[in-house]
Design an enzyme around this catalytic site. Structure first.
Site, PDB file in Angstrom:
ATOM      1  CD  GLU A 227     -11.325  -6.122   0.158  1.00  0.00           C
ATOM      2  OE1 GLU A 227     -10.973  -4.945   0.269  1.00  0.00           O
ATOM      3  OE2 GLU A 227     -11.522  -6.655  -0.955  1.00  0.00           O
TER       4      GLU A 227
ATOM      5  CG  ASP B  62      -6.333  -0.501  -3.108  1.00  0.00           C
ATOM      6  OD1 ASP B  62      -5.954  -1.384  -2.327  1.00  0.00           O
ATOM      7  OD2 ASP B  62      -7.532  -0.247  -3.317  1.00  0.00           O
TER       8      ASP B  62
ATOM      9  CD1 TRP C 237     -10.346  -2.187   3.164  1.00  0.00           C
ATOM     10  CD2 TRP C 237      -8.569  -0.843   2.963  1.00  0.00           C
ATOM     11  NE1 TRP C 237      -9.791  -2.414   1.923  1.00  0.00           N
ATOM     12  CE2 TRP C 237      -8.697  -1.595   1.771  1.00  0.00           C
ATOM     13  CE3 TRP C 237      -7.522   0.069   3.059  1.00  0.00           C
ATOM     14  CZ2 TRP C 237      -7.822  -1.472   0.701  1.00  0.00           C
ATOM     15  CZ3 TRP C 237      -6.644   0.193   1.994  1.00  0.00           C
ATOM     16  CH2 TRP C 237      -6.793  -0.573   0.835  1.00  0.00           C
TER      17      TRP C 237
ATOM     18  CG  ASP D 282     -11.228  -8.615  -5.924  1.00  0.00           C
ATOM     19  OD1 ASP D 282     -10.692  -7.509  -5.995  1.00  0.00           O
ATOM     20  OD2 ASP D 282     -10.644  -9.636  -5.518  1.00  0.00           O
TER      21      ASP D 282
END
Length: 500
Positions: free
Chosen positions: A189, A328, A380, A436
């Protein structure tokens, strides 16, 4: 410097949480197999084509250890092969069902071709898993590989001892799979807390990513962090957000394939975006020719954006500058059907426009290193702070994870005989700490599934901790059951977590 427009680095971050044996649809193994078919296969095929051309330093590819474990796992390999065969059967069924509609029939034929190509690729190149393929591209210098901590935890919220263990284990896992430790990592992240660079240096990490605002927008060069020699690169949001931002980006164009609309009778996506406010039943059929034309426009637009950005940075700083665009991997193909073709388009068009395309390593070799910086706490995520993983919506999870870490440290084994029960308990704790789960809860994306997963792994940790020292048949059977479900890292040794 070469006198070119400047330097561009594409960084792709490949990650999914551990999904085998934890549900199938709509969240679970289906998520893995869709991403594998529509993102990982085509992106690796793109890399193969560049490798065959002798190209070096084409892009920087991050692969988390927990994803690599799934792409190498025998169960996942067998199940994905079955999934690809089912995809082709679904396309055959669609061709029959849609035979009276020329547009949809053509779409079914294209799906059948794509499924057949994927099956052939998988059967010829992936028989021994992902790591041998990845290793060949690392060894040839076609890509630079980034590693990371074992299960992608949000590092700023970890006890430093757990943080170090997860990172050290992740780097060791990558080394076992491809034969060498990566010099750089994608920090999960892009999470950073002041001082983390010291721990990075201790583990041999030389470079990592942060989001642009952590550098106050000055992403035109890399920077050493604090008093260390560890280098950070910042995402250039002016360029990156041209493709994908919280509000807009290329994938939302009306002509592209719609991710959310399914023809459930065949399990395919037959519609184009059409319009952001158009209901699924009213969306127009997907037409590849329309999408291809739009794609060419977006390749050209992105190249123009990069060149304009590099020229403006050169005018401001008086030197050739750097643009880092990071995404991603799953955006390309899984979320954005046309994404892999767009990637190939820009990677071929940018050099023709006078832009040096290289890796993070290559950018340093080209001299893009600025003055040292002190970084703030950052990520982020929304707000570019920690709120997604440490906010009010997940306060209970943060508290539970803090308590779990203390219990985890309590079961760390002293040097001596290795203990499979202890190793599995540590694995379950690390799976519970995946970033997650909090992300999915905060973003209300399969939040119930995420909470169940975090709780299940925590409860399994506690169960195994209670079985330590027992050698009766019931305890042995329970350990075997859990290892069959959740054992991504066979090398994980709980003794490495012990600190005297």
């Amino acid at each position: 410097m070469s006198g070119s427009e400047g330097t561009f680095c594409l960084v792709l971050h490949s990650h999914l949480p551990w999904l085998p044996h934890h549900g199938r649809w709509p969240v679970g193994e289906e998520w893995l197999y869709q991403s594998w078919a529509h993102s990982y296969l085509p992106v690796l095929d793109l890399v193969r084509r560049f490798a065959d051309e002798g190209r070096r330093d084409v892009l920087t590819l991050g692969v988390t250890p927990v994803l690599a474990a799934q792409l190498d796992d025998p169960y996942c390999l067998r199940a994905f092969h079955d999934w690809l065969g089912d995809w082709r059967l679904r396309a055959e069924h669609a061709a029959t069902l849609w035979r009276g509609d020329g547009v949809l029939r053509s779409l079914a034929a294209e799906e059948h071709r794509a499924a057949t190509t994927a099956l052939t690729d998988f059967e010829t190149r992936w028989r021994h898993g992902f790591s041998p393929i990845l290793r060949s591209y690392v060894d040839s210098g076609t890509i630079e590989l980034l590693g990371g901590p074992l299960t992608h935890p949000f590092q700023p919220l970890l006890d430093p001892r757990v943080r170090s263990f997860a990172l050290r284990g992740g780097l060791a896992d990558t080394a076992q799979r491809i034969g060498s430790r990566p010099a750089g990592i994608w920090a999960p992240e892009c999470g950073y807390a002041p001082g983390m660079e010291t721990a990075y240096a201790a583990e041999g990490v030389e470079r990592f990513l942060v989001d642009g605002p952590a550098l106050h927008g000055d992403t035109s060069a890399a920077h050493t962090v604090g008093q260390s020699d560890v280098v950070c690169f910042g995402r250039d949001l002016e360029v990156t957000y041209r493709v994908w931002s919280p509000k807009a980006g290329y994938p939302g164009h009306a002509n592209y394939r719609d991710f959310h609309t399914w023809a459930h009778e065949v399990g395919l996506k037959p519609s184009r975006v059409t319009g952001q406010q158009v209901e699924p039943a009213d969306k127009a059929p997907y037409e590849p020719a329309l999408a291809a034309g739009t794609l060419r426009t977006h390749v050209a637009d992105f190249v123009d954006t990069v060149v304009a950005r590099l020229r403006s940075l050169k005018a401001r700083h008086g030197r050739e500058s750097l643009v880092v665009a990071a995404y991603d991997t799953e955006l390309f193909g899984h979320w954005w059907h046309e994404g892999p073709a767009w990637l190939e388009g820009i990677l071929r068009a940018l050099p023709e426009a006078g832009v040096r395309v290289t890796t993070l390593r290559g950018a340093l070799d080209a001299g893009h290193l600025g003055a040292p910086v002190d970084l703030p706490a950052s990520s982020w995520g929304s707000g570019k702070d920690w709120r997604v993983w440490d906010g009010e919506q997940v306060a209970d999870m943060v508290t539970a994870n803090s308590a779990l870490q203390q219990r985890l440290l309590g079961v760390a084994g002293r040097a001596g005989q290795r203990d499979a029960m202890r190793d599995q308990a540590v694995s379950e704790a690390l799976l519970a700490l995946s970033s997650d789960w909090a992300f999915m809860v905060t973003k209300d994306s399969a939040a119930d599934y995420a909470r169940r997963r975090a709780l299940a792994h925590t409860e399994r940790f506690d169960e195994l901790a209670g079985l330590l020292g027992r050698e009766d048949p019931a305890a042995t059977a329970r350990l075997a059951e859990l290892r069959a479900q959740d054992s991504p890292f066979g090398h994980l040794d709980a003794r490495d977590l012990y600190f005297p």
